[in-house]
Design a protein around this motif. Structure first.
Motif, PDB file in Angstrom:
ATOM      1  N   GLU A 157      53.862   4.565  24.372  1.00 23.86           N
ATOM      2  CA  GLU A 157      54.000   4.863  22.947  1.00 23.86           C
ATOM      3  C   GLU A 157      54.038   3.561  22.158  1.00 23.86           C
ATOM      4  N   LEU A 158      53.168   3.477  21.163  1.00 23.84           N
ATOM      5  CA  LEU A 158      53.111   2.318  20.274  1.00 23.84           C
ATOM      6  C   LEU A 158      53.691   2.701  18.928  1.00 23.84           C
ATOM      7  N   ARG A 165      52.721   6.575  18.109  1.00 23.75           N
ATOM      8  CA  ARG A 165      51.584   7.314  18.626  1.00 23.75           C
ATOM      9  C   ARG A 165      51.400   7.009  20.113  1.00 23.75           C
ATOM     10  N   ILE A 167      49.339   5.994  23.362  1.00 26.13           N
ATOM     11  CA  ILE A 167      48.126   5.221  23.640  1.00 26.13           C
ATOM     12  C   ILE A 167      47.957   5.111  25.154  1.00 26.13           C
ATOM     13  N   THR A 191      42.576   0.403  22.593  1.00 20.56           N
ATOM     14  CA  THR A 191      41.988   0.534  21.254  1.00 20.56           C
ATOM     15  C   THR A 191      42.762   1.592  20.482  1.00 20.56           C
ATOM     16  N   ILE A 192      43.083   1.278  19.226  1.00 19.37           N
ATOM     17  CA  ILE A 192      43.783   2.230  18.373  1.00 19.37           C
ATOM     18  C   ILE A 192      42.976   2.471  17.106  1.00 19.37           C
ATOM     19  N   SER A 193      43.256   3.570  16.465  1.00 13.00           N
ATOM     20  CA  SER A 193      42.726   3.848  15.132  1.00 13.00           C
ATOM     21  C   SER A 193      43.774   3.400  14.117  1.00 13.00           C
ATOM     22  N   ARG A 194      43.439   2.419  13.302  1.00  9.15           N
ATOM     23  CA  ARG A 194      44.453   1.903  12.371  1.00  9.15           C
ATOM     24  C   ARG A 194      44.869   2.967  11.353  1.00  9.15           C
ATOM     25  N   PHE A 197      47.932   5.088  12.019  1.00  7.04           N
ATOM     26  CA  PHE A 197      49.232   4.496  11.727  1.00  7.04           C
ATOM     27  C   PHE A 197      49.432   4.287  10.220  1.00  7.04           C
ATOM     28  N   ASP A 209      38.606   1.252  14.115  1.00  2.00           N
ATOM     29  CA  ASP A 209      39.053   0.953  15.473  1.00  2.00           C
ATOM     30  C   ASP A 209      39.472  -0.502  15.605  1.00  2.00           C
TER      31      ASP A 209
END
Length: 221
Positions: A157-158, A165, A167, A191-194, A197, A209
């Motif tokens: 979890e980030l 979220r 990850i 990789t995250i979707s900014r 957040f 991304d």
């Protein structure tokens, strides 16, 4: 004669029913025994994992030999890179038993570095990381398993901008060594979707991304 026939038939039905009941009871008994065995095996696995986790060394981040890089697309064309200069935390990991590992880190959003002071100031503003209100981002692993080509899959979890979220990261254990004491190192990539957040500014100019690479060396505690 009719009465005798009815009695015989009834007895036969009862016998068949008893036989079926015994067979059904046998199946239930076998299923219960299998379930008991599975529960016992699960308990043994959990106990062994706990023992391995307790025996595995714990490492603390060596900030002078650790880096957190991020990459995002700029203007739909090039890749832009930056880094965070302050990471802290600890981890415990044995590649032979990855399920017993744990990772727990904090990254300072105040210490962002892109090689341009004006841009760094903007990234720390409410348009992006809002570092004044949320000076830390954090990550905590929830599970680790074997992946492909000698690597591992780490779920966790980030937390960023007060949003948490799940990850999944690719974890590469780089090994152990000695540098003024026992050390270990790893790299993790995800990789995250900014926008997930809440970081939605400059859509079109910047991609959604963000690819993050965490390269850490740590000293055994």
């Amino acid at each position: 004669m009719k009465t005798r026939t009815m009695i015989a038939t009834g007895a036969a039905v009862l016998a068949v029913g008893a036989s079926m009941g015994a067979a059904q009871l046998g199946k239930i008994k076998n299923a219960a025994e299998q379930t008991r065995d599975e529960v016992e095996r699960t308990i043994e696995k959990v106990e062994r994992a706990a023992e391995r986790a307790a025996d595995a060394p714990v490492y603390g981040v060596d900030g002078s030999h650790s880096t957190v890089l991020f990459k995002i697309q700029h203007a739909g064309t090039s890749n832009f890179y930056g880094r965070f200069d302050d990471i802290d935390g600890e981890w415990s990991f044995d590649p032979a038993t990855p399920e017993s590992g744990s990772f727990n880190f904090e990254i300072s959003t105040v210490k962002i570095n892109t090689g341009n002071r004006k841009r760094d100031t903007h990234l720390k503003s409410a348009d992006f990381f809002n570092a004044k209100q949320y000076p830390k981002a954090s990550f905590k692993s929830t599970s680790i398993s074997k992946g492909e080509e000698g690597k591992f899959q780490m779920d966790g979890e980030l937390t960023l901008l007060d949003e948490t979220r799940p990850i999944t990261a690719e974890l590469e254990f780089l090994g152990t060594g000695n540098f003024n004491g026992p050390i270990a190192a790893f790299e993790a990539r995800f990789t995250i979707s900014r926008s997930a957040f809440g970081m939605t500014g400059f859509e079109g100019g910047l991609g959604d991304d963000v690819t993050v690479t965490v390269a850490v060396e740590g000293k055994q505690k």
